[in-house]
Every structure is written in C-alpha cells, then in structure tokens.
Design an enzyme around this catalytic site. Structure first.
Site, short mmCIF file in Angstrom:
data_model
loop_
_atom_site.label_atom_id
_atom_site.label_comp_id
_atom_site.label_asym_id
_atom_site.label_seq_id
_atom_site.Cartn_x
_atom_site.Cartn_y
_atom_site.Cartn_z
N GLU A 101 0.84 -1.21 0.00
CA GLU A 101 0.00 0.00 0.00
C GLU A 101 0.87 1.25 0.00
O GLU A 101 2.01 1.22 0.43
CB GLU A 101 -0.89 0.01 1.26
CG GLU A 101 -2.33 -0.39 1.04
CD GLU A 101 -3.16 0.65 0.29
OE1 GLU A 101 -2.61 1.51 -0.43
OE2 GLU A 101 -4.38 0.60 0.43
N ASP A 105 -4.29 5.28 6.43
CA ASP A 105 -4.84 6.47 7.08
C ASP A 105 -5.81 5.99 8.16
O ASP A 105 -5.38 5.62 9.25
CB ASP A 105 -5.49 7.31 5.97
CG ASP A 105 -5.94 8.67 6.42
OD1 ASP A 105 -5.31 9.24 7.31
OD2 ASP A 105 -6.95 9.17 5.89
P1 IMP Z 1 -7.88 4.71 4.56
O1 IMP Z 1 -8.89 3.74 4.00
O2 IMP Z 1 -8.52 5.80 5.36
O3 IMP Z 1 -6.74 4.06 5.31
O4 IMP Z 1 -7.34 5.50 3.33
C1 IMP Z 1 -6.28 5.12 2.61
C2 IMP Z 1 -6.29 5.87 1.28
O5 IMP Z 1 -6.57 7.28 1.46
C3 IMP Z 1 -4.91 5.82 0.70
O6 IMP Z 1 -4.71 4.64 -0.03
C4 IMP Z 1 -4.88 7.09 -0.13
O7 IMP Z 1 -5.48 6.84 -1.39
C5 IMP Z 1 -5.74 8.07 0.64
N1 IMP Z 1 -4.92 8.96 1.47
C6 IMP Z 1 -4.92 9.05 2.83
N2 IMP Z 1 -4.06 9.98 3.27
C7 IMP Z 1 -3.48 10.50 2.16
C8 IMP Z 1 -2.47 11.52 1.96
O8 IMP Z 1 -1.92 12.15 2.89
N3 IMP Z 1 -2.15 11.77 0.66
C9 IMP Z 1 -2.69 11.12 -0.39
N4 IMP Z 1 -3.62 10.17 -0.25
C10 IMP Z 1 -4.03 9.86 1.02
MG MG Z 2 -4.60 4.15 -2.02
#
Ligand code: IMP
Ligand code: MG
Length: 183
Positions: A101, A105
């Site tokens: 990955e 986040d």
């Molecule tokens: P999660 O499902 O909240 O863990 O989100 C993960 C996805 O959010 C990542 O694969 C990214 O596509 C996007 N994302 C989260 N934070 C960032 C960031 O700081 N920059 C760019 N994309 C982000």
């Molecule tokens: Mg992503």
C-alpha cells in the site's frame, strides 16, 4: 494569472531517504519469505511507484497481482463505502500474500482488502506500506512493514495524489491546506 492551489511546498521525505528505506524493507522481506511462495499485491494507483521500486529490492521468485478499490461517502454514514474496480487475486489460495500500500490512514481500505483476501484462503496475509499515519486510525489493522510513520498531514508524491495530481514527484511533499481563493 490563475495559479493552482494547494501546492506541495515542503519536502517531508527525500528521494534518498525513500531509496534507503526501500532497500532495508526489501532485504527484510527477502529474509522473511526465504523458500516461500510469495504473491505481492499492488494496490492501484497510489502504490505503483513504491511497488516498482520495492520488488527490485526483493531477491525472491515472487508473483505480482494488482487490485484497485474505489471509495465514496454516503451522506447517511460516517464511514466510506468501498468497492472493487479491479479484483485480480486469482493466485492467492495457499500462497503467502503481501499487500503493498501507499499509505494507511483510517485503515478502512486495508480492512476491506484483508477481509476479501482472507476469503480466498491464502496461507498468510501481511501488509507493507510506504507511509503510515497512526494518529488517524479508526479501524484496527496490524501492519507488518512500514516505510515511514508520518504525522497527520496530507502528503503527495512518489505515487500519492491530490486530485490525481503530483503522483510523479520523486519525493514525498506536504500539501499545505489553504483557504485562499487565488485568481
Ligand atoms: P484509509 O482507508 O482511510 O486508510 O485511506 C487510505 C487511502 O486514502 C490511501 O490509499 C490514499 O489513497 C488516501 N490517502 C490518505 N491519506 C493521504 C495523503 O496524505 N495523501 C494522499 N492520499 C491519502
Ligand atoms: Mg490508495
């Protein structure tokens, strides 16, 4: 003149820091999976550049797979709805799977991916992420290989985007949020 904002304006992780860390991760993964059948899963699109560099630091006869998800917010729910755009995980059964990955986040995307892959009966599933924002976690996922832990800032570059832009920057930069309307 119209200037596009926000602009990535401070380098958080340099090209050489990324290169060195990926070498370390590649060596570790090579040791950990010695004599095992390894399938590396690249999560499109953000992980592509990390994936391409990482696989060249792993000295094992591994296999590639590519997955892509899309997420959208339903106004009635706090969490996102996640679905597959590309689901190409045919060779997972009884194999060791390593998900690659770009960034973790909230952890929601990863939780969705792990649930799906578990249903395909791999031998093991581990996670490798270039970046981790632990302070934002809402879904508990255990991450096995982490490139860099970063604070709660929005970053771009080295595969990561802001509105599909800046993926081609060779380093990780912070996007400053700005309320200015530039004209
Ligand atoms: P999660 O499902 O909240 O863990 O989100 C993960 C996805 O959010 C990542 O694969 C990214 O596509 C996007 N994302 C989260 N934070 C960032 C960031 O700081 N920059 C760019 N994309 C982000
Ligand atoms: Mg992503």
């Amino acid at each position: 003149m119209k200037i596009e904002k926000p602009i990535p304006n401070s380098i958080l992780i340099s090209e050489s820091q990324i290169r060195n860390r990926i070498q370390e991760l590649g060596n570790q993964i090579t040791q950990d999976y010695e004599n095992q059948e390894l399938v590396l899963i690249c999560v499109l699109r953000g992980a592509t550049i990390f994936f391409a560099d990482l696989v060249r630091e792993i000295s094992l006869p591994l296999r590639f797979e590519f997955l892509q998800t899309s997420s959208y917010n339903d106004s009635t729910e706090p969490s996102k709805n996640i679905e597959f755009i590309r689901e190409g995980s045919n060779y997972v059964k009884q194999k060791h799977v390593l998900i690659v990955e770009d960034i973790i986040d909230t952890g929601q995307t990863l939780e969705f991916l792990i649930k799906h892959l578990q249903s395909l009966e791999p031998k093991t599933i581990k996670i490798c992420t270039l970046l981790d924002k632990p302070s934002r976690r809402q879904f508990s996922v255990s991450v096995d290989y982490i490139g860099f832990e970063i604070p709660n800032v929005f970053v771009v570059g080295y595969g990561l985007d802001y509105s599909q832009k800046y993926r081609n920057l060779p380093y990780i930069a912070v996007i400053e949020s700005t309320d200015e309307n530039t004209s």
